[in-house]
Structures are given as C-alpha cells and as structure tokens.
Design a protein around this motif. Sequence first.
Motif: not given
Length: 616
Positions: A441-445
């Motif tokens: 998702t390219q969201l923060p991990n």
Amino acid sequence: MSAGSPENNVKLPWRKAMPSFLLTAAIAVTVIWRSEAESIADERQVAERMAVTHGAAIRRNIERALSATYPLAALVRQANGTPANVEQLAGELLPFYAGASALALAPDGIVRIIVPEAENAPVIGTDLLHGPTRDKEAIRARDTATLTLTPPVQLVQGGVAAIGRLPVHLGSGPDRKFWGLISVLIRFPDVLQSADLDHLKAEGYAYHLWRNDPDGDFRVHHTIATSGDPLIDPVSVAVPIPNGTWMLSVSPVDGWGDPLNLVMKSALGLSICILAAGLHHSIESLRRERAEVERRIELRTRELARSEQRFRDIAHISADWIWEVDAEGRYTFASASVRSLLDYSPEELLGKTPFELMPPDEAARVSAALAETVAARAPFRDLENIVLHKNGTPMVTLTSGTPILDDEGKLLGYRGVDRDITARRKLEEQIRQLAFLDTLTQLPNRRLFTDRLNQALALTGRSACYGALLFMDLDRFKPLNDEHGHAVGDLLLLEVAERLKRCVREADTVARFGGDEFVVLIGALATDRAVSLAHAAAIAQDMLESLSQPYHLRKRNDVGNDITIEHHCSASIGVTLFRGHETTVEALLQRADTAMYRAKAAGRNTVRFAESDEAV
C-alpha cells in the motif's frame, strides 16, 4: 557466554529472580483466592478472553516475523529472479522483524542463500522439494501458491523453529513461472515470549498450542507449545496462520469450579512461583549468552569493515574513469572508459573543467568542498558528487584524487579516478523505502508509525490536546482471498488504504501493520476529553461507513478476460485516546488492539473504545 563455561551459569545470582518469585506468588495467591468465588461460566469466559488475547499476540508475532519474506520476494520479482546484493539486503532487513532469526532463498526449492550464514551453513544446498530432504510443507506452499508455516521442528543447525515458506512466481497469467521459495526461520520458544503464554500458567491455567495434521488426519495433533499440565474440558480458540490454523486450548489446572484445599492451592502457587523464578534464571542466562554472541558479532563486523575499506582503497586504481587536470582544473587526460560512463569521448573533455559537467548548485558545492584541500595540495578520497550524462541524466560518482607536484613541490594539477555509484544509491533508496513503508500500500509500516506515534505523544504533552489511536481489522477478508486469490485481496487492501486516507487530515497517519490490520493516528483533537472522544467516534464512524461501501475489484479470469468482482466488507475498530507520555507506545497499541477485539466480539462492523475511555 560459551557452552563451556557452566561456572558462569552457576554464579548467576538467584536473588535476581526473587522479585519475580515474590510478584508471581502474590498474583498466584490472589488468583487462587478469587477463583473460589467465581462460577464455571465466568471461569470459561475469562479463559476464553485470555486465550483470544494470547492467540492474537501469537498471530501478530508470527505474521510480523513472516512479513520479512515480502521485501525479499518483491526484490526477486523486481530483479526477474536474479536479485543483486540480496545477502546484504536480508542482513539489513532481519533486525526490523522481531521473531525472525534467519532468511533463506531457495531458487527451484534448493537453499542457496541463508542469512546469517555462519550459524546456518548446514542448511545450504538442501533440496526442499525433492529427494530424501523434501519438505511436505514446502511442497504444500508451492502447490497452493500460499505462504505456509511449518510446525516447530528440530533444525539441522540445532535448535527448534518453525519455518515460513513463501512461494515466489515470476510473471503473471499463463506465463507465470514458479521461481522458488523464500523462507524465514522463526525460533521457538523465542517467538512466543512476547505472547507471554506462561502468564496463563501464572494465572492458574494449563495451555496447549497445537494444530491438526496438515494431511487431513484429524487423529494426529502436532504440539507447538504446552504448559505440561493436562487439559480438562478446555476452551479452544483458533489462531489463524498462513495456509493453516493453530489452536490454543486453555483450562484451569484444577478443573472448572472444582475447589481444592487452600493449603494444596498454596502449594501449587508456590510451585508456579518456583517455575517462574527458574524461568527468570534461564532467561537471564540466555540474555548473557546473547550479549556475548552480539559482542563477537560486533567484533567480526568491525573486522569485515576494515577488510572492505582495504579492498576499496586497492580498487580505486581500477575505477571506471581515470583523469588528469592541470593547475587550473582543466582536463588534460581522460581514459576511454569515460565514454561508457558519460557518453563523452576523451577528446570532448580536454580543456573542460569537472565543474562544467555538473549542475550549477552542485558545481558550487564541490568547488567549496575542494578549495581547502587544493590549497593545501592534499589528496582527497571518495568525494561524492553529481555529474551530468551527455544526454542530461544525472549520475552519482565517487571521486578520488592526488596532487601532481614537480621536483620543487609546485602544483601541476591532480590525477584521479571517478566511480559510478548511481545504481547503488538507487538501491539504497529502495532499501530505505522497504524499511519504512508497507510494500503493497506504500503506507507507513510499524516502524515508521511507531516513530510518528512517539512524536504525537510528545506533541500532545506540550499542547495539552488529546490524540486518538484507531486499530482496525477487516471483516470477511479471508473469504475474498480464499475465493478469488491474493491478487484480488491485494486490490481490496489498496482500496481500503485509499478510503482511510480520505477520512483523515493530511497531518494524520494511516499505517498498515500487515495482513488486514490498519492503524490510524489522529493528532491534536481538543483539550477537553469528552469533546475528543466525540470527535474520535465521529471519525471512526466515517471510516466504518466508507469501508462498508461496495468494492468493485477487477481481475482477469482463466480465459484472459477482465471481470469485475463486487465485494462487501466491513471493519471492526478499536479506539483509545492519549495525551502526553501517560503511557507507552506498546501499551497504547495493546489498548487499541484489545478494543478492536471487543468490537469484533460485539458483532463486527462496529466501534469500541478502550475500557478506560468508556468509563469517562
């Protein structure tokens, strides 16, 4: 600490275990006394809630460790099956995934690379799919094209571990080809420590973590972890793991509602305390051994770093581009290799200065950096700078040079080499992206989100405003994966990520922790707690409504036609407020996670606040 130094183990002071002994004794006495007044129904509810909590912790630990395979799988697919610097990448990724002790790549099912190699060398060359060393779980992972976890087994290199097998395929559709397996080694019982299963025993419960035989023989159970006590009519909860299910069974050691003599209960509590003290002693021994191993690794790492530096120094003489400039900095010689680097012929560079090949800002920076060195007629090494390819593309190079002096010490110019490190810088940037962002998702991990949550705790402490933490889990996500495959599941996760981002402000953070779990950080709500609760509830409700809208997911069927799948999905959301450093990041996440499971227990597609917030 080496195995040959038992004297050190004997000298570990048992008094260090005394606080654990006393604390466990107090807890055991309290639990034993209170259990006398509880009914069988209440006991089973308590046991089930504890099993659900510990089962969720086990699942998170396993999924967190297994997620270490995804960046490597992405790298293999990106490199079309031949990734470069994969050992370095695996080594850099490993510390970010708690519970994962080793990563291995097995092209065509044969283990070729394993990190760290020193302690796992006996595994290299093992054929997981054929011959006497074939692994039925590896075959199952390949045949189902699904990440699969083995039960804990005795390792060739020593110790007990479960192994996650992620099948990797190259291409898509009819051209899809099985590349091999990426494995992650999950040491037992290390990966279960943070799940704190022994807390169940301290509370007077026996537990048994097990699974059925994967080949379908339900008469055969594989034990994964056990308290060692017999189970009496236990409560069992499912612990979903990739391509399978584990079960956590729990029951009171003394049976449901069967009162025992208080003296016998006290004796049992004392036994638990002694076991806890012994476990504390064992953990302390393991900690010291680990510290010694880490010290040795650090020494070895420093030695390798020095060897690498010596190699780099020697390699400078054979760098891509050799050059000479006069005292005014104009090229008087350029080797033929400059053509392959920048597409200039050596003749085209004669009479130019290095700064004419750089962007204006870069030329000014490099000129200032070299001014003092040139004035002192000193050599310089590994000056990183940007030069422009003949077609205008920026290239990153490392430049080293040494002064050319005449017999009287007058500066005649400089002689040096340039090395192209553009590809390396791009790879380092990719590695940084993998370290902080979810690959799908390219969201923060988790790592980046934890950092932002720490910042939010500090900010709300200064501003006196409350913040909110929302922990959510998708409902009915697994049936979509089972029916349509992980590719469609990934499309759903991407759409969920976009919808969540639309529900919050740009300054807020939406992160993915793995699987179908998402976490949202809302900062700076209000200084009034009730107002903040209402605001957080409204945001959570907006998310529920957004996520419950139909999803139209496109996939290609078996005959190559694009079809649209309509899917309906909801979410269970747990919410908690925070302000300043009233609690830790870990405790805050646990509080929101527990509230989320309460939302699931309440029927899903709903919001629940942490119990401490609901009491306000």
